[in-house]
Design a protein around this motif. Structure first.
Motif, mmCIF file in Angstrom:
data_model
loop_
_atom_site.group_PDB
_atom_site.id
_atom_site.type_symbol
_atom_site.label_atom_id
_atom_site.label_comp_id
_atom_site.label_asym_id
_atom_site.label_seq_id
_atom_site.Cartn_x
_atom_site.Cartn_y
_atom_site.Cartn_z
ATOM 1 N N ALA A 43 4.214 12.317 49.143
ATOM 2 C CA ALA A 43 3.225 13.434 48.192
ATOM 3 C C ALA A 43 2.322 13.214 48.749
ATOM 4 C CB ALA A 43 4.121 13.738 47.128
ATOM 5 N N LEU A 44 1.926 11.521 48.637
ATOM 6 C CA LEU A 44 0.476 11.524 48.819
ATOM 7 C C LEU A 44 0.184 10.391 49.844
ATOM 8 C CD1 LEU A 44 1.051 10.085 45.137
ATOM 9 C CD2 LEU A 44 -0.231 12.140 45.711
ATOM 10 N N THR A 61 -4.694 24.716 39.760
ATOM 11 C CA THR A 61 -3.709 24.279 40.359
ATOM 12 C C THR A 61 -2.736 25.143 41.052
ATOM 13 O OG1 THR A 61 -3.175 22.909 38.271
ATOM 14 C CG2 THR A 61 -1.362 23.112 39.844
ATOM 15 N N ARG A 62 -2.539 24.797 42.738
ATOM 16 C CA ARG A 62 -1.360 25.235 42.975
ATOM 17 C C ARG A 62 0.341 25.143 42.730
ATOM 18 N NH1 ARG A 62 -4.020 25.665 48.890
ATOM 19 N NH2 ARG A 62 -5.335 27.404 49.012
ATOM 20 N N GLN A 63 0.069 23.960 42.893
ATOM 21 C CA GLN A 63 1.532 23.439 42.939
ATOM 22 C C GLN A 63 1.701 21.941 41.505
ATOM 23 O OE1 GLN A 63 3.538 22.361 46.433
ATOM 24 N NE2 GLN A 63 5.378 21.752 45.390
ATOM 25 N N VAL A 72 2.590 15.579 39.632
ATOM 26 C CA VAL A 72 1.629 15.175 40.404
ATOM 27 C C VAL A 72 0.736 17.506 40.593
ATOM 28 C CG1 VAL A 72 0.744 15.774 42.504
ATOM 29 C CG2 VAL A 72 2.558 13.859 41.599
ATOM 30 N N TYR A 73 -0.089 17.261 40.117
ATOM 31 C CA TYR A 73 -1.088 18.976 40.440
ATOM 32 C C TYR A 73 -1.335 18.987 41.410
ATOM 33 C CZ TYR A 73 -0.175 19.305 34.978
ATOM 34 O OH TYR A 73 -0.005 19.310 34.291
ATOM 35 N N THR A 74 -0.898 19.711 42.226
ATOM 36 C CA THR A 74 -1.126 19.923 44.189
ATOM 37 C C THR A 74 -2.785 21.406 43.066
ATOM 38 O OG1 THR A 74 0.267 19.120 45.304
ATOM 39 C CG2 THR A 74 -0.974 20.053 46.398
ATOM 40 N N SER A 76 -5.157 21.811 46.243
ATOM 41 C CA SER A 76 -5.336 21.658 47.590
ATOM 42 C C SER A 76 -4.430 20.783 48.380
ATOM 43 C CB SER A 76 -6.483 21.816 48.360
ATOM 44 O OG SER A 76 -6.892 20.776 48.127
ATOM 45 N N PRO A 77 -4.641 20.629 50.318
ATOM 46 C CA PRO A 77 -3.440 19.756 50.907
ATOM 47 C C PRO A 77 -4.368 18.549 51.102
ATOM 48 C CG PRO A 77 -3.757 21.504 51.363
ATOM 49 C CD PRO A 77 -4.283 21.469 50.571
ATOM 50 N N LYS A 80 -4.839 16.145 44.969
ATOM 51 C CA LYS A 80 -4.004 16.153 43.918
ATOM 52 C C LYS A 80 -4.517 15.060 43.311
ATOM 53 C CE LYS A 80 -0.588 16.883 47.977
ATOM 54 N NZ LYS A 80 0.678 16.538 48.492
#
Length: 142
Positions: A43-44, A61-63, A72-74, A76-77, A80
């Motif tokens: 993920a990172l 936060t998107r995800q 993990v708070y996403t 954007s790509p 994070k």
């Protein structure tokens, strides 16, 4: 007194031994932790940690994903935030579970020390809780 000490020890040792996982259970725990670490690394991938911050905006936060005690708070790509907890919120990342992370804030920010709860999405029952650590932003290398 000596008899009391020996009696206490006789009852205490089996209780302590009962807290130690059996080898098969320990192997499952080790495998799960290795999988969580590998998933977190994936993920990172391509992102490097920056200077930690105490708070992040909750609404950007998107995800939200848990990898064991790591959340993990996403945003954007390319951004994070990672927060290490003391554990208790892992169920938002477990397969076969339908738990969501619930936070309460009056400021619109999540901060280190804030407490979050996990809730079963279907039943509405609380299933766990955890406290956030500092939030470490991860961004692409320049």
């Amino acid at each position: 007194m000596r008899g009391l000490t020996m009696l206490s020890t006789a009852f205490l040792l089996p209780a302590i031994a009962g807290c130690t996982p059996a080898p098969a259970e320990q192997a499952r725990i080790d495998q799960r932790q290795a999988t969580e670490r590998a998933d977190l690394d994936k993920a990172l991938r391509g992102l490097i940690p920056q200077k930690p911050t105490q708070c992040i905006g909750q609404y950007q936060t998107r995800q939200v994903t848990a990898y064991g005690p790591t959340i993990v708070y996403t945003i954007s790509p390319r951004l994070k935030y990672v927060s290490e907890t003391q554990g208790g919120c892992e169920t938002i990342g477990q397969r076969g579970r339908n738990d969501i992370l619930v936070t309460r804030t009056t400021t619109g920010q999540l901060c280190a020390g804030d407490i979050a709860q996990t809730v079963d999405r279907v039943s509405g029952f609380f299933t766990g809780s955890c406290s956030f650590g500092p939030f470490v932003p991860y961004r692409p290398a320049k």
